[in-house]
Scaffold this active site. Structure first.
Site, PDB file in Angstrom:
ATOM      1  N   LYS A  39      52.387  57.641  32.039  1.00  0.00           N
ATOM      2  CA  LYS A  39      53.404  56.585  31.975  1.00  0.00           C
ATOM      3  C   LYS A  39      52.751  55.243  31.625  1.00  0.00           C
ATOM      4  CE  LYS A  39      53.205  55.678  36.930  1.00  0.00           C
ATOM      5  NZ  LYS A  39      53.955  55.255  38.088  1.00  0.00           N
ATOM      6  N   TYR A 274      43.543  23.574  25.987  1.00  0.00           N
ATOM      7  CA  TYR A 274      44.703  22.894  26.579  1.00  0.00           C
ATOM      8  C   TYR A 274      44.388  22.352  27.964  1.00  0.00           C
ATOM      9  CZ  TYR A 274      47.902  25.086  23.180  1.00  0.00           C
ATOM     10  OH  TYR A 274      48.563  25.477  22.053  1.00  0.00           O
TER      11      TYR A 274
HETATM   12  C1  LIG Z   1      54.949  59.301  41.834  1.00  0.00           C
HETATM   13  C2  LIG Z   1      53.571  59.027  41.306  1.00  0.00           C
HETATM   14  N1  LIG Z   1      52.689  60.024  41.266  1.00  0.00           N
HETATM   15  C3  LIG Z   1      51.430  59.834  40.803  1.00  0.00           C
HETATM   16  C4  LIG Z   1      51.013  58.598  40.362  1.00  0.00           C
HETATM   17  C5  LIG Z   1      49.591  58.431  39.888  1.00  0.00           C
HETATM   18  O1  LIG Z   1      48.884  57.594  40.746  1.00  0.00           O
HETATM   19  P1  LIG Z   1      47.351  57.249  40.479  1.00  0.00           P
HETATM   20  O2  LIG Z   1      47.345  56.420  39.236  1.00  0.00           O
HETATM   21  O3  LIG Z   1      46.933  56.446  41.661  1.00  0.00           O
HETATM   22  O4  LIG Z   1      46.662  58.527  40.305  1.00  0.00           O
HETATM   23  C6  LIG Z   1      51.896  57.526  40.386  1.00  0.00           C
HETATM   24  C7  LIG Z   1      51.454  56.216  39.938  1.00  0.00           C
HETATM   25  O5  LIG Z   1      52.047  55.191  40.052  1.00  0.00           O
HETATM   26  C8  LIG Z   1      53.225  57.750  40.872  1.00  0.00           C
HETATM   27  O6  LIG Z   1      54.117  56.747  40.944  1.00  0.00           O
END
Ligand SMILES: Cc1ncc(COP(=O)(O)O)c(C=O)c1O
Length: 382
Positions: A39, A274
Site C-alpha cells: 500500500k 527564504y
Molecule cells: C493491517 C496492517 N497489516 C500490516 C501492516 C504492515 O505493517 P508493517 O509495515 O509494520 O509491517 C499494516 C501497516 O500499516 C497494516 O495496517
C-alpha cells in the site's frame, strides 16, 4: 529512461529487496503465506516495481480498491487483500476482479451477498477482528451475528480472519500484544465452534513477524521490513537479543537521488534561502539541488539534514524551498556541476537513513518514505 535525464529520482535495489524477502521466507518457513504489504506506493518504493520484484511473496495487501485494481491491470494475478474500507458503491468490483477485502461491517456483508448472488461469483472476505487497537474491526459481541450471516449467505466466503497489533513496535514489552493475541485466539475459537473456519488466520506485521513467532499462524502481512527497515529501534533490539547477526539481516532497498544544478561561491556574511535563516560564516561554496518539499524532502529538514556528495556529507543551508535546496560543499573540493547527490541511502562509506530524516522531522520513517512524491521515477537497479 535512465537517471542521466532526471533531476530527482529513486532507485530500488533488486538485490536488497530480494535479500529481505528471502530472509523472511526463511524466518517464517515454506508453509506460512508471505503477504507483501504494498500500500501507499509500496511505502514509497513504487508499487508496480515492488510487485514485480516480489516473486517470493505469495500475495499482496493494499489499502484501497484503486491500488488493487492497478495491480490487476498491470497483470498481477496473485491474491490481493484490501485492508481498508471499500466504498459500498464499489463492492461489485471486489467480486468482479476476484479480490479479497477486509470485512468489518454488516452493511458491506449484506451488499456483498446480493452482488455474489447476482454475479454468480463468490465474494471472498477476511474478517477483521477488534482485539484492542480500536481501529477497524468486529467487536466480540458482534461475532455471533457475523456467524449467522455466513451460514445464511454461502456466496460470501470467510477466507480469512485477522487482527492488528496496537503496541508491538513501540516497546520491548509485549504484554499488550499478548492480551490482543489471547483475545484473537478466543474469537477464532468461537468462530470455529460456530462452524466458521476461515482457512487463513493472520495477525503479524513486520515487528510481530520478527520478534513474536507465535503470531505467524499461517499468514504474515509484511510491510516496512520487506523494504529493509526495522519497524523501530525497539524491534531491532528485541530481535538482536536472540539473533546476534541482526545487524546484517535487513538491507534498505531505497535510495533517493538528485544532481547539483548550480554551484556558486558566496562571501562570508551572506544569507542563504527564504527568511534569511542561514548566514555564512566564511566564503562558502553553495550547491543548488533541484529538490524540495514538493518532492517530499520535508521543510523541517531546513538547516538540519545533510546530503551525500562524492562520498562526503554536505549540510543543508537555509530553508528547504518548494522545489530547491541549497547545501554547503565548501569542504568537498572536487565537487562539480551535475554531480550525483544522495538524499537518502548510501554513497561510499556514508549513509543517510530514513530513521535519521524521520527524527529531524519529528516523525517516523514510515511517514518519510510514503511521502516521497509518488510521481518521481522509481528505477530498479542491480
Ligand atoms: C493491517 C496492517 N497489516 C500490516 C501492516 C504492515 O505493517 P508493517 O509495515 O509494520 O509491517 C499494516 C501497516 O500499516 C497494516 O495496517
Amino acid at each position: 529512461m535512465n537517471e542521466h535525464h532526471l533531476n530527482v529520482w529513486l532507485e530500488v535495489s533488486r538485490h536488497a529487496y530480494t535479500h529481505n524477502l528471502s530472509f523472511f521466507r526463511q524466518l517464517v518457513g515454506p508453509d506460512v503465506e508471505l503477504a507483501a504489504v504494498v500500500k501507499s506506493n509500496a511505502y514509497g518504493h513504487g508499487m508496480q516495481q515492488i510487485a514485480a520484484l516480489a516473486k517470493d511473496a505469495d500475495s499482496f495487501c493494499v489499502h484501497a480498491l484503486t491500488e488493487a485494481l492497478q495491480l490487476r491491470q498491470a497483470g498481477f494475478t496473485r491474491d490481493i487483500l484490501i485492508l481498508g474500507p471499500v466504498p459500498i458503491e464499489d463492492l461489485e468490483q471486489v467480486v468482479a476482479h476476484d479480490l479479497r477485502m477486509a470485512l468489518f461491517t454488516h452493511r458491506s456483508a449484506i451488499r456483498l451477498a446480493e452482488i455474489s448472488t447476482r454475479l454468480q461469483q463468490p465474494a471472498r472476505v477476511h474478517l477483521k477482528l477488534e482485539t484492542g487497537t480500536h481501529r477497524q474491526g468486529i467487536d466480540a459481541d458482534e461475532l455471533d451475528g457475523f456467524c449467522d450471516f455466513f451460514k445464511r449467505n454461502p456466496g460470501v466466503i470467510a477466507e480469512g480472519v485477522y487482527t492488528h497489533f496496537a503496541n508491538i513496535e513501540d516497546t520491548t514489552d509485549h504484554d499488550y500484544a499478548e492480551v490482543q493475541l489471547t483475545r484473537f485466539k478466543s474469537a477464532v475459537d468461537r468462530l470455529r465452534a460456530a462452524g466458521i473456519d476461515p482457512p487463513r488466520c493472520h495477525a503479524a506485521c513486520s515487528a510481530a513477524t520478527l520478534v513474536f513467532p507465535e503470531t505467524h499462524f499461517n499468514m504474515v502481512r509484511l510491510g516496512i521490513s520487506q523494504y529493509g527497515l526495522w519497524s523501530s529501534k525497539e524491534t531491532y533490539l528485541s530481535y538482536r537479543l536472540e539473533h546476534p547477526e541482526a545487524r546484517t539481516a535487513l538491507v534498505p532497498a531505497l535510495s533517493w537521488k538528485t544532481r547539483i544544478s548550480q554551484l556558486k561561491q558566496v562571501p562570508a556574511g551572506s544569507f542563504v534561502g527564504y527568511g534569511c535563516t542561514y548566514q555564512t560564516t566564511r566564503s562558502t561554496r553553495i550547491a543548488v539541488l533541484p529538490v524540495g518539499y514538493a518532492d517530499g524532502y520535508d521543510r523541517r529538514f531546513s538547516n538540519q539534514s545533510h546530503v551525500l556528495i562524492r562520498g562526503r556529507r554536505a549540510p543543508v543551508r537555509g530553508r528547504i524551498c518548494m522545489n530547491l535546496t541549497m547545501v554547503d560543499v565548501t569542504d568537498i573540493s572536487t565537487v562539480e556541476l551535475g554531480d550525483e547527490v544522495v538524499l537518502l541511502g548510501r554513497q561510499g562509506d556514508e549513509a543517510v537513513t530514513a530513521d535519521q530524516l524521520a527524527s529531524l522531522a519529528g516523525t517516523i520513517h514510515y511517514e518519510i518514505l510514503t511521502r516521497i512524491n509518488w510521481d518521481l521515477p522509481r528505477l530498479v537497479v542491480d
